[in-house]
Design an enzyme around this catalytic site. Structure first.
Site, PDB file in Angstrom:
ATOM      1  CB  CYS A  12      -0.920   0.014   1.217  1.00 39.27           C
ATOM      2  SG  CYS A  12      -1.949   1.499   1.297  1.00 39.27           S
ATOM      3  CE  LYS A  39     -10.235  -4.986   3.313  1.00 33.22           C
ATOM      4  NZ  LYS A  39     -11.229  -3.974   2.896  1.00 33.22           N
ATOM      5  CB  VAL A  52      -4.000  -0.263   5.508  1.00 34.07           C
ATOM      6  CG1 VAL A  52      -4.420  -1.464   6.320  1.00 34.07           C
ATOM      7  CG2 VAL A  52      -3.705  -0.671   4.060  1.00 34.07           C
ATOM      8  CB  SER A  70      -2.420   8.139   4.163  1.00 39.28           C
ATOM      9  OG  SER A  70      -2.941   8.756   3.001  1.00 39.28           O
TER      10      SER A  70
END
Length: 224
Positions: A12, A39, A52, A70
């Site tokens: 990611c 997951k 994520v 993020s």
């Protein structure tokens, strides 16, 4: 600051942003990797979007707090972590950097389309879109980093995008940056940064190429 925990997926790019920021700020943290294709329930229980990165923040005599997305994690670290600041002090420059962070997310989306294209039409369309974005970046980047000598969050955001390009170019030449010397130099400066080098597992390139081959990526056909 108490030790943080970053919930991650090995490929990611948005997780990489957070790892780079944590390392630049010398903040101690643990990483827990999960499989996004399977997951675990504990992750779904704490991640409202099921994505994520997720940052777990310890609190005294309370359950750990959770920060997700993020861009939000970066802002939280900027406000709470000691040491170097990765946003400009000037409000206008800071706003401009946040705008270029969004631009970086758009580049990641274009790279995803480039890497997953199965037809020549789709591949060429993604290529042309990326060339347009790199043209604008060529006009903007100062060097050696985005805004000059100081590493910033914009650099942390673009480093994972260039890493994907680096991975593809271990097996085939994309030519995407041939006409952009300033962006090419920026890409090299980011790749040499310790925080960027350490933001992924050692087998990242193999894992990333395996993923592209699983998508039957046309960009890799020449290397088959």
């Amino acid at each position: 600051m108490s030790k943080l925990t970053l919930i991650s997926f090995a490929l990611c790019p948005f997780v990489q942003r957070a790892v780079i920021a944590l390392k630049e700020k010398n903040v101690p943290f643990d990483v827990v990797y999960i499989d996004l294709a399977n997951k675990p329930q504990w992750f779904l229980d704490i991640s409202p979007l099921g994505k994520v990165p997720v940052l777990k923040v310890p609190r005294d005599r309370q359950e750990d707090a959770v920060v997700f997305e993020s861009a939000v994690i970066l802002e939280y670290l900027e406000e709470t972590a000691p040491g170097v600041k990765l946003h400009p002090a000037d409000p206008l420059e800071r706003a401009q950097h946040r705008a270029w962070i969004e631009y970086g997310s758009a580049v990641l989306g274009d790279l995803y389309r480039f890497g997953s294209a199965k037809t020549a039409t789709d591949l060429d369309g993604a290529r042309q879109t990326l060339l347009q974005k790199f043209t604008r970046l060529e006009q903007t980047v100062v060097g050696p980093f985005f805004a000059g000598e100081k590493f910033s969050y914009v650099d942390a955001v673009f480093a994972p995008a260039f890493r994907q390009l680096d991975a593809v170019e271990t097996v085939t030449d994309t030519g995407l940056l041939d006409a952009f010397p300033k962006v090419s130099d920026w890409r090299k400066a980011l790749a040499a940064r310790p925080s960027v080098k350490e933001a992924v597992p050692a087998d990242f390139v193999d894992l990333y190429l395996l993923r592209l081959r699983g998508h039957e990526a046309l960009v890799l056909k020449a290397a088959a």
